[in-house]
Design a protein around this motif. Structure first.
Motif, PDB file in Angstrom:
ATOM      1  N   LEU A 144      12.761   4.620   1.980  1.00 27.78           N
ATOM      2  CA  LEU A 144      13.279   3.257   1.871  1.00 27.78           C
ATOM      3  C   LEU A 144      12.388   2.407   0.968  1.00 27.78           C
ATOM      4  N   ILE A 145      11.084   2.537   1.140  1.00 30.98           N
ATOM      5  CA  ILE A 145      10.145   1.786   0.300  1.00 30.98           C
ATOM      6  C   ILE A 145      10.265   2.219  -1.159  1.00 30.98           C
ATOM      7  N   ILE A 164      15.410   8.471  -8.874  1.00 29.93           N
ATOM      8  CA  ILE A 164      16.413   7.478  -9.243  1.00 29.93           C
ATOM      9  C   ILE A 164      17.069   7.002  -7.939  1.00 29.93           C
ATOM     10  N   PRO A 165      17.622   5.793  -7.955  1.00 27.94           N
ATOM     11  CA  PRO A 165      18.157   5.243  -6.700  1.00 27.94           C
ATOM     12  C   PRO A 165      19.089   6.179  -5.934  1.00 27.94           C
ATOM     13  N   GLY A 224      13.858  -2.459  -7.816  1.00 24.33           N
ATOM     14  CA  GLY A 224      13.271  -3.749  -8.145  1.00 24.33           C
ATOM     15  C   GLY A 224      13.418  -4.781  -7.047  1.00 24.33           C
ATOM     16  N   ILE A 225      13.488  -4.325  -5.812  1.00 24.28           N
ATOM     17  CA  ILE A 225      13.624  -5.223  -4.663  1.00 24.28           C
ATOM     18  C   ILE A 225      12.287  -5.314  -3.933  1.00 24.28           C
ATOM     19  N   ASP A 226      11.832  -6.530  -3.694  1.00 20.71           N
ATOM     20  CA  ASP A 226      10.634  -6.738  -2.875  1.00 20.71           C
ATOM     21  C   ASP A 226      11.092  -6.636  -1.425  1.00 20.71           C
ATOM     22  N   LEU A 227      10.880  -5.477  -0.824  1.00 21.38           N
ATOM     23  CA  LEU A 227      11.408  -5.188   0.502  1.00 21.38           C
ATOM     24  C   LEU A 227      10.859  -6.128   1.569  1.00 21.38           C
ATOM     25  N   GLY A 228       9.590  -6.456   1.486  1.00 20.62           N
ATOM     26  CA  GLY A 228       9.008  -7.370   2.460  1.00 20.62           C
ATOM     27  C   GLY A 228       9.680  -8.730   2.424  1.00 20.62           C
ATOM     28  N   LYS A 229       9.835  -9.292   1.234  1.00 20.14           N
ATOM     29  CA  LYS A 229      10.488 -10.605   1.095  1.00 20.14           C
ATOM     30  C   LYS A 229      11.953 -10.535   1.502  1.00 20.14           C
ATOM     31  N   LEU A 266       0.836  -1.204   0.000  1.00 19.86           N
ATOM     32  CA  LEU A 266       0.000   0.000   0.000  1.00 19.86           C
ATOM     33  C   LEU A 266       0.872   1.257   0.000  1.00 19.86           C
ATOM     34  N   LEU A 267       1.889   1.282   0.848  1.00 22.53           N
ATOM     35  CA  LEU A 267       2.769   2.446   0.910  1.00 22.53           C
ATOM     36  C   LEU A 267       3.531   2.626  -0.399  1.00 22.53           C
ATOM     37  N   LYS A 268       3.958   1.527  -0.998  1.00 20.81           N
ATOM     38  CA  LYS A 268       4.653   1.584  -2.288  1.00 20.81           C
ATOM     39  C   LYS A 268       3.758   2.221  -3.344  1.00 20.81           C
TER      40      LYS A 268
END
Length: 120
Positions: free
Chosen positions: A78-79, A27-28, A86-91, A8-10
């Motif tokens: 961070l999110i 950009i990163p 392209g990183i799934d932060l939760g996983k 949701l935050l993403k």
């Protein structure tokens, strides 16, 4: 009130950037530097406080609100950074907790006797 998730935050951060045409700036490198700036602001809140008790019982409501805002800024950057990389932060976070559990195993709880501590 809807449940808050990283997803949701993403989505909210993505929509926020699109509505303002800020995507070109997200950009990163820029996101990382913005997040570091927010960590600095978060640090300033604690800078002269000394030790702080859990739950912040000595803080007034305005201080707690300000802390929540700065913590939120760090989390949101961070999110957004993880999304742009392209990183799934939760996983990734769950995997890291599992790796930490392997690296730092919990002590086994068994009763010891005086004999356990004598030279063999």
């Amino acid at each position: 009130m809807e449940e808050v998730s990283l997803e949701l935050l993403k989505k909210k951060m993505e929509d926020f950037a699109k509505e303002r045409d800020w995507e070109k700036y997200h950009i990163p490198r820029n996101l990382l530097l913005a997040m570091v700036g927010e960590v600095g602001e978060l640090s300033e809140i604690f800078q002269w406080k000394g030790e702080v008790a859990k739950g912040l019982p000595d803080w007034d409501e305005a201080e707690k609100v300000h802390l929540g805002e700065e913590l939120s800024d760090v989390l949101l950057y961070l999110i957004r950074l993880s999304d742009m990389c392209g990183i799934d932060l939760g996983k990734a976070a769950l995997r890291k907790v599992q790796l930490n559990a392997l690296k730092y195993p919990a002590p086994t709880h068994h009763s010891t006797t005086k004999a356990d501590h004598t030279a063999a």
